[in-house]
Motif scaffolding. Structure first.
Motif, PDB file in Angstrom:
ATOM      1  N   GLY A   3       0.819  -1.207   0.000  1.00  0.00           N
ATOM      2  CA  GLY A   3       0.000   0.000   0.000  1.00  0.00           C
ATOM      3  C   GLY A   3       0.850   1.252   0.000  1.00  0.00           C
ATOM      4  N   LYS A   4       1.919   1.248   0.772  1.00  0.00           N
ATOM      5  CA  LYS A   4       2.826   2.401   0.838  1.00  0.00           C
ATOM      6  C   LYS A   4       3.517   2.594  -0.506  1.00  0.00           C
ATOM      7  CE  LYS A   4       5.726   5.391   2.848  1.00  0.00           C
ATOM      8  NZ  LYS A   4       5.845   6.525   1.984  1.00  0.00           N
ATOM      9  N   ARG A   5       3.946   1.510  -1.113  1.00  0.00           N
ATOM     10  CA  ARG A   5       4.616   1.589  -2.412  1.00  0.00           C
ATOM     11  C   ARG A   5       3.667   2.147  -3.477  1.00  0.00           C
ATOM     12  NH1 ARG A   5       6.023  -3.595  -3.104  1.00  0.00           N
ATOM     13  NH2 ARG A   5       7.539  -3.359  -1.452  1.00  0.00           N
ATOM     14  N   LYS A   6       2.425   1.680  -3.468  1.00  0.00           N
ATOM     15  CA  LYS A   6       1.428   2.158  -4.432  1.00  0.00           C
ATOM     16  C   LYS A   6       1.151   3.645  -4.217  1.00  0.00           C
ATOM     17  CE  LYS A   6      -2.981   0.668  -6.325  1.00  0.00           C
ATOM     18  NZ  LYS A   6      -4.058  -0.306  -6.193  1.00  0.00           N
ATOM     19  N   ALA A   7       1.036   4.055  -2.956  1.00  0.00           N
ATOM     20  CA  ALA A   7       0.794   5.458  -2.639  1.00  0.00           C
ATOM     21  C   ALA A   7       1.989   6.320  -3.044  1.00  0.00           C
ATOM     22  CB  ALA A   7       0.492   5.619  -1.157  1.00  0.00           C
ATOM     23  N   ASP A   8       3.198   5.819  -2.847  1.00  0.00           N
ATOM     24  CA  ASP A   8       4.396   6.553  -3.274  1.00  0.00           C
ATOM     25  C   ASP A   8       4.407   6.741  -4.785  1.00  0.00           C
ATOM     26  OD1 ASP A   8       5.418   6.891  -0.730  1.00  0.00           O
ATOM     27  OD2 ASP A   8       6.746   5.145  -0.834  1.00  0.00           O
ATOM     28  N   ASP A   9       3.994   5.710  -5.522  1.00  0.00           N
ATOM     29  CA  ASP A   9       3.933   5.812  -6.983  1.00  0.00           C
ATOM     30  C   ASP A   9       2.936   6.882  -7.423  1.00  0.00           C
ATOM     31  OD1 ASP A   9       5.803   3.800  -7.166  1.00  0.00           O
ATOM     32  OD2 ASP A   9       4.346   2.222  -7.674  1.00  0.00           O
ATOM     33  N   VAL A  10       1.769   6.899  -6.788  1.00  0.00           N
ATOM     34  CA  VAL A  10       0.746   7.890  -7.123  1.00  0.00           C
ATOM     35  C   VAL A  10       1.243   9.297  -6.785  1.00  0.00           C
ATOM     36  CG1 VAL A  10      -1.577   8.722  -6.580  1.00  0.00           C
ATOM     37  CG2 VAL A  10      -1.175   6.282  -6.919  1.00  0.00           C
ATOM     38  N   ALA A  11       1.880   9.444  -5.626  1.00  0.00           N
ATOM     39  CA  ALA A  11       2.419  10.751  -5.228  1.00  0.00           C
ATOM     40  C   ALA A  11       3.476  11.208  -6.226  1.00  0.00           C
ATOM     41  CB  ALA A  11       2.994  10.680  -3.816  1.00  0.00           C
ATOM     42  N   PHE A  12       4.309  10.290  -6.696  1.00  0.00           N
ATOM     43  CA  PHE A  12       5.334  10.641  -7.678  1.00  0.00           C
ATOM     44  C   PHE A  12       4.705  11.122  -8.982  1.00  0.00           C
ATOM     45  CE2 PHE A  12       7.961   9.395 -11.312  1.00  0.00           C
ATOM     46  CZ  PHE A  12       9.082  10.170 -11.069  1.00  0.00           C
ATOM     47  N   ILE A  13       3.708  10.386  -9.466  1.00  0.00           N
ATOM     48  CA  ILE A  13       3.041  10.760 -10.715  1.00  0.00           C
ATOM     49  C   ILE A  13       2.355  12.115 -10.575  1.00  0.00           C
ATOM     50  CG2 ILE A  13       1.147  10.149 -12.284  1.00  0.00           C
ATOM     51  CD1 ILE A  13       1.929   7.188 -11.743  1.00  0.00           C
ATOM     52  N   LEU A  14       1.672  12.332  -9.443  1.00  0.00           N
ATOM     53  CA  LEU A  14       1.037  13.628  -9.204  1.00  0.00           C
ATOM     54  C   LEU A  14       2.083  14.735  -9.158  1.00  0.00           C
ATOM     55  CD1 LEU A  14      -1.421  15.347  -8.638  1.00  0.00           C
ATOM     56  CD2 LEU A  14      -1.270  14.670  -6.235  1.00  0.00           C
ATOM     57  N   GLY A  15       3.216  14.474  -8.536  1.00  0.00           N
ATOM     58  CA  GLY A  15       4.301  15.453  -8.502  1.00  0.00           C
ATOM     59  C   GLY A  15       4.798  15.795  -9.889  1.00  0.00           C
ATOM     60  N   GLN A  16       4.868  14.803 -10.779  1.00  0.00           N
ATOM     61  CA  GLN A  16       5.306  15.049 -12.158  1.00  0.00           C
ATOM     62  C   GLN A  16       4.279  15.888 -12.922  1.00  0.00           C
ATOM     63  OE1 GLN A  16       8.420  14.181 -13.423  1.00  0.00           O
ATOM     64  NE2 GLN A  16       8.666  13.844 -11.235  1.00  0.00           N
ATOM     65  N   VAL A  17       3.006  15.615 -12.702  1.00  0.00           N
ATOM     66  CA  VAL A  17       1.949  16.414 -13.340  1.00  0.00           C
ATOM     67  C   VAL A  17       2.024  17.854 -12.859  1.00  0.00           C
ATOM     68  CG1 VAL A  17      -0.548  16.738 -13.505  1.00  0.00           C
ATOM     69  CG2 VAL A  17       0.430  14.450 -13.736  1.00  0.00           C
ATOM     70  N   LEU A  18       2.180  18.034 -11.548  1.00  0.00           N
ATOM     71  CA  LEU A  18       2.297  19.393 -11.004  1.00  0.00           C
ATOM     72  C   LEU A  18       3.519  20.095 -11.564  1.00  0.00           C
ATOM     73  CD1 LEU A  18       1.319  18.654  -7.306  1.00  0.00           C
ATOM     74  CD2 LEU A  18      -0.062  19.838  -9.008  1.00  0.00           C
ATOM     75  N   LYS A  19       4.617  19.371 -11.698  1.00  0.00           N
ATOM     76  CA  LYS A  19       5.846  19.949 -12.262  1.00  0.00           C
ATOM     77  C   LYS A  19       5.611  20.439 -13.689  1.00  0.00           C
ATOM     78  CE  LYS A  19      10.686  18.718 -13.024  1.00  0.00           C
ATOM     79  NZ  LYS A  19      11.660  17.611 -12.900  1.00  0.00           N
ATOM     80  N   ALA A  20       4.861  19.644 -14.463  1.00  0.00           N
ATOM     81  CA  ALA A  20       4.541  20.044 -15.837  1.00  0.00           C
ATOM     82  C   ALA A  20       3.684  21.304 -15.865  1.00  0.00           C
ATOM     83  CB  ALA A  20       3.830  18.903 -16.563  1.00  0.00           C
ATOM     84  N   MET A  21       2.924  21.536 -14.784  1.00  0.00           N
ATOM     85  CA  MET A  21       2.097  22.744 -14.685  1.00  0.00           C
ATOM     86  C   MET A  21       2.865  23.923 -14.105  1.00  0.00           C
ATOM     87  SD  MET A  21      -1.461  21.194 -13.235  1.00  0.00           S
ATOM     88  CE  MET A  21      -2.260  22.800 -13.226  1.00  0.00           C
ATOM     89  N   GLY A  22       4.128  23.707 -13.753  1.00  0.00           N
ATOM     90  CA  GLY A  22       4.932  24.776 -13.179  1.00  0.00           C
ATOM     91  C   GLY A  22       4.772  24.918 -11.680  1.00  0.00           C
ATOM     92  N   ILE A  23       4.252  23.885 -11.025  1.00  0.00           N
ATOM     93  CA  ILE A  23       4.058  23.895  -9.572  1.00  0.00           C
ATOM     94  C   ILE A  23       5.125  23.000  -8.955  1.00  0.00           C
ATOM     95  CG2 ILE A  23       2.489  23.255  -7.696  1.00  0.00           C
ATOM     96  CD1 ILE A  23       0.175  23.831  -9.687  1.00  0.00           C
ATOM     97  N   THR A  24       5.924  23.563  -8.071  1.00  0.00           N
ATOM     98  CA  THR A  24       7.039  22.842  -7.484  1.00  0.00           C
ATOM     99  C   THR A  24       6.656  22.232  -6.144  1.00  0.00           C
ATOM    100  OG1 THR A  24       8.523  24.436  -8.518  1.00  0.00           O
ATOM    101  CG2 THR A  24       9.459  23.041  -6.789  1.00  0.00           C
ATOM    102  N   VAL A  25       6.701  20.903  -6.070  1.00  0.00           N
ATOM    103  CA  VAL A  25       6.449  20.216  -4.799  1.00  0.00           C
ATOM    104  C   VAL A  25       7.690  20.368  -3.927  1.00  0.00           C
ATOM    105  CG1 VAL A  25       6.014  17.988  -3.712  1.00  0.00           C
ATOM    106  CG2 VAL A  25       4.860  18.576  -5.842  1.00  0.00           C
ATOM    107  N   GLY A  26       7.477  20.702  -2.681  1.00  0.00           N
ATOM    108  CA  GLY A  26       8.574  20.922  -1.750  1.00  0.00           C
ATOM    109  C   GLY A  26       8.884  22.399  -1.539  1.00  0.00           C
TER     110      GLY A  26
END
Length: 74
Positions: A3-26
């Motif tokens: 479950g943690k691994r799956k959630a980490d994958d989703v968080a990573f993908i969401l972070g990449q989408v946000l990055k493409a929108m110019g939103i910096t995670v962190g």
């Protein structure tokens, strides 16, 4: 652990989408926290943290625009 691994994958993908929108995670002024987590039962989820108002407005505008484009094309 799965479950943690799956959630980490989703968080990573969401972070990449946000990055493409110019939103910096962190970045405190953009999107401070985004983490994959799992409940004690193993259910995955993504912790979004607090999001500054300008970032939330940018996301809301993008979603409204995408929905209006989808409706025009349908």
């Amino acid at each position: 652990m799965a479950g943690k691994r799956k959630a980490d994958d989703v968080a990573f993908i969401l972070g990449q989408v946000l990055k493409a929108m110019g939103i910096t995670v962190g970045d405190r002024d953009s999107w401070p926290q985004l983490r994959g987590r799992a409940s004690l039962a193993g259910e995955p989820y993504v912790y979004l943290g607090t999001v500054p108002l300008p970032t939330a407005q940018k996301l809301a505008n993008a979603l409204v625009h995408a929905e209006s484009v989808r409706r025009v094309e349908a």
